[in-house]
Design an enzyme around this catalytic site. Sequence first.
Site, PDB file in Angstrom:
ATOM      1  N   GLY A  74      58.521 130.551   6.368  1.00 47.99           N
ATOM      2  CA  GLY A  74      58.039 130.647   7.752  1.00 47.99           C
ATOM      3  C   GLY A  74      56.517 130.614   7.724  1.00 47.99           C
ATOM      4  O   GLY A  74      55.839 131.157   8.599  1.00 47.99           O
ATOM      5  N   ALA A  76      54.285 128.388   8.254  1.00 50.08           N
ATOM      6  CA  ALA A  76      53.473 127.642   9.224  1.00 50.08           C
ATOM      7  C   ALA A  76      53.386 128.344  10.576  1.00 50.08           C
ATOM      8  O   ALA A  76      52.771 127.840  11.509  1.00 50.08           O
ATOM      9  CB  ALA A  76      54.040 126.235   9.404  1.00 50.08           C
ATOM     10  N   ASP A 100      53.940 149.418  11.853  1.00 52.13           N
ATOM     11  CA  ASP A 100      54.062 150.687  12.584  1.00 52.13           C
ATOM     12  C   ASP A 100      53.110 151.734  12.001  1.00 52.13           C
ATOM     13  O   ASP A 100      52.494 152.513  12.732  1.00 52.13           O
ATOM     14  CB  ASP A 100      55.512 151.191  12.526  1.00 52.13           C
ATOM     15  CG  ASP A 100      56.473 150.172  13.118  1.00 52.13           C
ATOM     16  OD1 ASP A 100      56.172 149.641  14.206  1.00 52.13           O
ATOM     17  OD2 ASP A 100      57.512 149.885  12.486  1.00 52.13           O
ATOM     18  N   HIS A 141      62.490 149.782  13.081  1.00 50.46           N
ATOM     19  CA  HIS A 141      61.370 149.021  13.661  1.00 50.46           C
ATOM     20  C   HIS A 141      61.742 148.467  15.031  1.00 50.46           C
ATOM     21  O   HIS A 141      61.857 147.259  15.213  1.00 50.46           O
ATOM     22  CB  HIS A 141      60.933 147.899  12.713  1.00 50.46           C
ATOM     23  CG  HIS A 141      59.820 147.064  13.294  1.00 50.46           C
ATOM     24  ND1 HIS A 141      58.552 147.567  13.501  1.00 50.46           N
ATOM     25  CD2 HIS A 141      59.787 145.797  13.752  1.00 50.46           C
ATOM     26  CE1 HIS A 141      57.801 146.649  14.049  1.00 50.46           C
ATOM     27  NE2 HIS A 141      58.522 145.561  14.237  1.00 50.46           N
TER      28      HIS A 141
HETATM   29  N1  LIG Z   1      58.444 143.339  11.109  1.00 48.26           N
HETATM   30  C1  LIG Z   1      57.431 143.357  11.956  1.00 48.26           C
HETATM   31  O1  LIG Z   1      56.725 144.346  12.069  1.00 48.26           O
HETATM   32  C2  LIG Z   1      57.121 142.136  12.780  1.00 48.26           C
HETATM   33  C3  LIG Z   1      55.872 142.052  13.423  1.00 48.26           C
HETATM   34  C4  LIG Z   1      55.578 140.895  14.146  1.00 48.26           C
HETATM   35  C5  LIG Z   1      56.526 139.873  14.257  1.00 48.26           C
HETATM   36  N2  LIG Z   1      57.724 140.014  13.624  1.00 48.26           N
HETATM   37  C6  LIG Z   1      58.718 138.941  13.678  1.00 48.26           C
HETATM   38  O2  LIG Z   1      58.335 137.901  12.794  1.00 48.26           O
HETATM   39  C7  LIG Z   1      58.938 136.671  13.218  1.00 48.26           C
HETATM   40  C8  LIG Z   1      57.928 135.542  13.225  1.00 48.26           C
HETATM   41  O3  LIG Z   1      56.929 135.777  14.165  1.00 48.26           O
HETATM   42  P1  LIG Z   1      55.751 134.695  14.416  1.00 48.26           P
HETATM   43  O4  LIG Z   1      54.883 135.255  15.475  1.00 48.26           O
HETATM   44  O5  LIG Z   1      55.165 134.288  13.124  1.00 48.26           O
HETATM   45  O6  LIG Z   1      56.612 133.486  15.009  1.00 48.26           O
HETATM   46  P2  LIG Z   1      56.235 131.923  15.039  1.00 48.26           P
HETATM   47  O7  LIG Z   1      57.178 131.255  15.965  1.00 48.26           O
HETATM   48  O8  LIG Z   1      54.779 131.766  15.260  1.00 48.26           O
HETATM   49  O9  LIG Z   1      56.535 131.464  13.548  1.00 48.26           O
HETATM   50  C9  LIG Z   1      57.812 131.458  13.008  1.00 48.26           C
HETATM   51  C10 LIG Z   1      57.895 130.349  12.003  1.00 48.26           C
HETATM   52  O10 LIG Z   1      59.208 130.384  11.440  1.00 48.26           O
HETATM   53  C11 LIG Z   1      59.565 129.039  11.213  1.00 48.26           C
HETATM   54  N3  LIG Z   1      61.004 128.882  11.047  1.00 48.26           N
HETATM   55  C12 LIG Z   1      61.981 128.799  11.977  1.00 48.26           C
HETATM   56  N4  LIG Z   1      63.166 128.607  11.395  1.00 48.26           N
HETATM   57  C13 LIG Z   1      62.940 128.562  10.070  1.00 48.26           C
HETATM   58  C14 LIG Z   1      63.775 128.364   8.940  1.00 48.26           C
HETATM   59  N5  LIG Z   1      65.086 128.195   9.066  1.00 48.26           N
HETATM   60  N6  LIG Z   1      63.204 128.358   7.732  1.00 48.26           N
HETATM   61  C15 LIG Z   1      61.871 128.543   7.587  1.00 48.26           C
HETATM   62  N7  LIG Z   1      61.035 128.730   8.618  1.00 48.26           N
HETATM   63  C16 LIG Z   1      61.565 128.743   9.840  1.00 48.26           C
HETATM   64  C17 LIG Z   1      59.039 128.277  12.425  1.00 48.26           C
HETATM   65  O11 LIG Z   1      58.968 126.888  12.177  1.00 48.26           O
HETATM   66  C18 LIG Z   1      57.695 128.938  12.600  1.00 48.26           C
HETATM   67  O12 LIG Z   1      56.685 128.258  11.896  1.00 48.26           O
HETATM   68  C19 LIG Z   1      59.552 136.968  14.587  1.00 48.26           C
HETATM   69  O13 LIG Z   1      60.928 137.204  14.440  1.00 48.26           O
HETATM   70  C20 LIG Z   1      58.847 138.252  15.007  1.00 48.26           C
HETATM   71  O14 LIG Z   1      59.602 139.000  15.922  1.00 48.26           O
HETATM   72  C21 LIG Z   1      58.027 141.119  12.900  1.00 48.26           C
HETATM   73  O1  LIG Z   2      57.071 143.484  19.026  1.00 50.30           O
HETATM   74  C1  LIG Z   2      57.484 142.474  18.477  1.00 50.30           C
HETATM   75  O2  LIG Z   2      58.362 141.760  18.985  1.00 50.30           O
HETATM   76  C2  LIG Z   2      56.894 142.020  17.178  1.00 50.30           C
HETATM   77  C3  LIG Z   2      56.809 143.119  16.161  1.00 50.30           C
HETATM   78  O3  LIG Z   2      58.035 143.697  15.896  1.00 50.30           O
HETATM   79  C4  LIG Z   2      55.773 144.159  16.481  1.00 50.30           C
HETATM   80  O4  LIG Z   2      56.045 145.340  16.306  1.00 50.30           O
HETATM   81  O5  LIG Z   2      54.665 143.763  16.852  1.00 50.30           O
END
Ligand SMILES: NC(=O)c1ccc[n+]([C@@H]2O[C@H](COP(=O)([O-])OP(=O)(O)OC[C@H]3O[C@@H](n4cnc5c(N)ncnc54)[C@H](O)[C@@H]3O)[C@@H](O)[C@H]2O)c1
Ligand SMILES: O=C(O)C[C@H](O)C(=O)O
Length: 356
Positions: free
Chosen positions: A51, A53, A193, A220
């Site tokens: 992921g 990109a 967090d 989370h």
């Molecule tokens: N754990 C945490 O604290 C936390 C914090 C922020 C965001 N997130 C989560 O992280 C994820 C990504 O967020 P983002 O803002 O980077 O999203 P984004 O849409 O900017 O990027 C996601 C990337 O995943 C890629 N992708 C989709 N399907 C894929 C696959 N099968 N294989 C490989 N890559 C794939 C997309 O092409 C894209 O580039 C979301 O689910 C978001 O909720 C978690």
């Molecule tokens: O809040 C979200 O959906 C993204 C992430 O889990 C966060 O805590 O920022």
Amino acid sequence: MEARAAANHRIARITSHLQPPNFKDGGDVLVERAECRAKGGAPGFKVAILGAAGGIGQSLSLLMKINPLVSVLHLYDVVNTPGVTADVSHMDTGAVVRGFLGQPQLEGALTGMDLVIIPAGVPRKPGMTRDDLFKINAGIVKTLCEGIAKFCPNAIVNLISNPVNSTVAISAEVFKKAGTYDPKRLLGVTTLDVVRANTFVAEVLGVDPREVDVPVVGGHAGVTILPLLSQVKPPSSFTAEEVEYLTNRIQNGGTEVVEAKAGAGSATLSMAYAAAKFADACLRGLKGEAGVVECSFVQSQVTELPFFATKVRLGRGGAEEVFQLGPLNEYERIGLEKAKQELAESIQKGIDFIRK
Ligand SMILES: NC(=O)c1ccc[n+]([C@@H]2O[C@H](COP(=O)([O-])OP(=O)(O)OC[C@H]3O[C@@H](n4cnc5c(N)ncnc54)[C@H](O)[C@@H]3O)[C@@H](O)[C@H]2O)c1
Ligand SMILES: O=C(O)C[C@H](O)C(=O)O
């Protein structure tokens, strides 16, 4: 000298075709060089970002490229990895970067990796819960973890994709099915967090956030994010209003960003920082550094739930020790009960996704 001349010849051949070197066999030469460097001096780990990109993925790629513990960095996505890889690969730091695009290149992206970080999946828009992402992200995480089970079953996995409270259970089930599950190596990333809690608590206390350590336990999402303000370091006391304000702000930090971005996604920059911090801790543990402790959502016996976030000690095998909650006050005990209720459902949803 001969090896160097051969390597230069191969690189010249590739660049003469104006191809990004990391998508051709020139990448192999660079990786060989990195491995030589790693053997000769500083230890280097191989890290993949799935992921890479995306919003988190791009900044995280940059931050892992400047991590001196990383010798090889694999960037995988289903779109845009050639550009991100070419860009990041020009940074004059030690790690050699290679890009991989789409499912047919997943094997190459994963083979030989020590650590796999997964921020693949869709982010929230205003009005959505993290659980609303389950439909799309569950399948993405399943596919990627099937790849990990096949191509790098011994790698440590840092799972970022939401809903983390379910996706960790999905990954565990995929690994169990494949016969590769080691609970110590599967870690849900809850560092954001803790990062937020440290920042907000430091604001209230009027101190530098780097001096503050707030344990955040549970999971989370919303009420499952449980900051233990009674255990803040350095020891601090808070009024009832401060406890209420801080707990709400920490639990809703993600939503605060989602609303401020107004449809353009969720936290990416602070998340990339948090993910890089956690990955660095995992790599220091892998290297054998003593006393590396971070909060993470892992398989746990701390409560009756199969997964729970607490402080864990990171070592050569991953999460080698899962710490107990420590003494909770009445406010935190009530919060814990609420957190467990919601967590139980989210975890079960993840398990059912694979078993049913
Ligand atoms: N754990 C945490 O604290 C936390 C914090 C922020 C965001 N997130 C989560 O992280 C994820 C990504 O967020 P983002 O803002 O980077 O999203 P984004 O849409 O900017 O990027 C996601 C990337 O995943 C890629 N992708 C989709 N399907 C894929 C696959 N099968 N294989 C490989 N890559 C794939 C997309 O092409 C894209 O580039 C979301 O689910 C978001 O909720 C978690
Ligand atoms: O809040 C979200 O959906 C993204 C992430 O889990 C966060 O805590 O920022």
